[in-house]
Scaffold this motif. Structure first.
Motif, PDB file in Angstrom:
ATOM      1  N   GLN A   1       0.829  -1.208   0.000  1.00 42.55           N
ATOM      2  CA  GLN A   1       0.000   0.000   0.000  1.00 42.55           C
ATOM      3  C   GLN A   1       0.862   1.256   0.000  1.00 42.55           C
ATOM      4  O   GLN A   1       0.516   2.260  -0.636  1.00 42.55           O
ATOM      5  CB  GLN A   1      -0.945  -0.015   1.207  1.00 42.55           C
ATOM      6  CG  GLN A   1      -2.066  -1.036   1.086  1.00 42.55           C
ATOM      7  CD  GLN A   1      -3.049  -0.974   2.235  1.00 42.55           C
ATOM      8  OE1 GLN A   1      -2.741  -0.465   3.312  1.00 42.55           O
ATOM      9  NE2 GLN A   1      -4.234  -1.507   2.023  1.00 42.55           N
TER      10      GLN A   1
ATOM     11  N   LYS B   1      -6.013  -0.754  12.300  1.00 46.65           N
ATOM     12  CA  LYS B   1      -5.917  -0.394  10.892  1.00 46.65           C
ATOM     13  C   LYS B   1      -5.164  -1.417  10.046  1.00 46.65           C
ATOM     14  O   LYS B   1      -5.633  -1.830   8.988  1.00 46.65           O
ATOM     15  CB  LYS B   1      -5.242   0.976  10.774  1.00 46.65           C
ATOM     16  CG  LYS B   1      -5.037   1.451   9.349  1.00 46.65           C
ATOM     17  CD  LYS B   1      -4.334   2.795   9.329  1.00 46.65           C
ATOM     18  CE  LYS B   1      -4.049   3.251   7.891  1.00 46.65           C
ATOM     19  NZ  LYS B   1      -3.321   4.547   7.868  1.00 46.65           N
TER      20      LYS B   1
ATOM     21  N   ALA C   1      -6.697  -3.955   7.168  1.00 45.39           N
ATOM     22  CA  ALA C   1      -6.285  -3.882   5.766  1.00 45.39           C
ATOM     23  C   ALA C   1      -5.925  -5.267   5.237  1.00 45.39           C
ATOM     24  O   ALA C   1      -6.262  -5.622   4.096  1.00 45.39           O
ATOM     25  CB  ALA C   1      -5.100  -2.933   5.616  1.00 45.39           C
TER      26      ALA C   1
END
Length: 283
Positions: free
Chosen positions: A27, A76, A80
């Motif tokens: 990412q 988080k 993901a």
């Protein structure tokens, strides 16, 4: 010796740590438009059924991704990773665990490329079938350790090397260290991620420090070592106690994220009171 076929261990606590970090690295690379090259030195079969005979022999996934799947309080980075798992399976379904090359494939853009290496015949056939005609993905029947020389540095000077051998033989430790040195010598800006099993062996215990020494002053953005310990030592010295993800040239955001999420993972995935998640970093 660490007897290892990934189909028996897919989705376990080590997979969670490895793939959480991998998704974060990809990412981050996707934040810039310029393309990049990913090299997966030990790609495996690419995906693993949780309903297979191998997965159900020890049911390791139940104490890994199985403990996370239906939670609503995911931090988080974990969220993901699970988003990518759900993307592979379909909404709300957990039948299969994507391996590293599948997660990479899902996050690749048209301008990016993956070189996946595998030597086990059964896993190679499965990987070739899974990646058939996928643009930007090349599956190689070759030793990933010795193939770095031909692929580094990439023309765009952006890249990620994932080194994840089975460590079935002691020479895997020395070859991993040599591969990291090779990658950073040829491409000092490379993001190099190494999975290391936490075992009661000298080789496994020494490799994290040997990697730190090897990249010091070479990796332009330093290093970090994420350790997740979930199981108590066993009599006789057998068993996977946890794992490390060592990253040379990590993104600047990765350390802060892991510092918050490793203790959470240790609490959720821990199998004894001494479970812990520890992050160390250096220049």
């Amino acid at each position: 010796m660490f007897a290892y076929r990934h189909a028996f261990h897919a989705g376990n606590h080590a997979d969670v740590l490895k793939h959480l970090v991998l998704v974060q690295l990809l990412q981050h690379l996707n934040q810039k438009e310029k393309g990049y090259r990913v090299i997966d030195t030990h790609a495996g079969a690419g995906a693993y059924s949780l309903r297979s005979e191998q997965a159900n022999k020890k049911l390791e996934w139940l104490d890994g991704i199985g403990r996370l799947w239906e939670r609503k309080d995911l931090p988080k980075g974990v969220a993901a990773y699970l988003d990518e798992v759900e993307r592979f399976n379909g909404p709300g379904v957990l039948k299969n665990v994507p391996g590293s090359p599948t997660l990479i494939r899902q996050l690749l853009r048209p301008q990016d490329e993956l070189h996946a290496f595998e030597v086990h015949p059964t896993d190679l056939r499965a990987l070739e079938k899974l990646m058939a005609e996928v643009k930007g993905v090349k599956v190689h029947l070759a030793d990933g350790f010795t193939s770095l020389k031909a692929l580094l540095p990439p023309p765009t000077r952006r890249g990620l090397v994932l080194i994840d051998p089975p460590y079935e033989i002691k020479t895997d430790y020395a070859r991993t260290l040599a591969a990291v040195r090779e990658a950073l010598t040829r491409f000092p800006e490379a993001v190099v991620a190494v999975w290391i099993p936490q075992l009661q062996t000298v080789e496994a215990q020494q490799l994290p420090q040997r990697l730190r020494n090897a990249v010091k002053g070479v990796a332009k953005k330093g290093w970090l070592d994420a350790q997740l310990s979930v199981a108590a030592p066993q009599d006789g010295g057998f068993g996977l106690l946890g794992s490390h993800m060592f990253v040379a040239n990590p993104p600047h955001t990765l350390g802060a994220l892991l510092a918050q999420e490793l203790p959470w993972l240790a609490e959720v995935l821990g199998q004894y009171e001494g479970a812990k998640g520890v992050l160390q970093a250096g220049a």
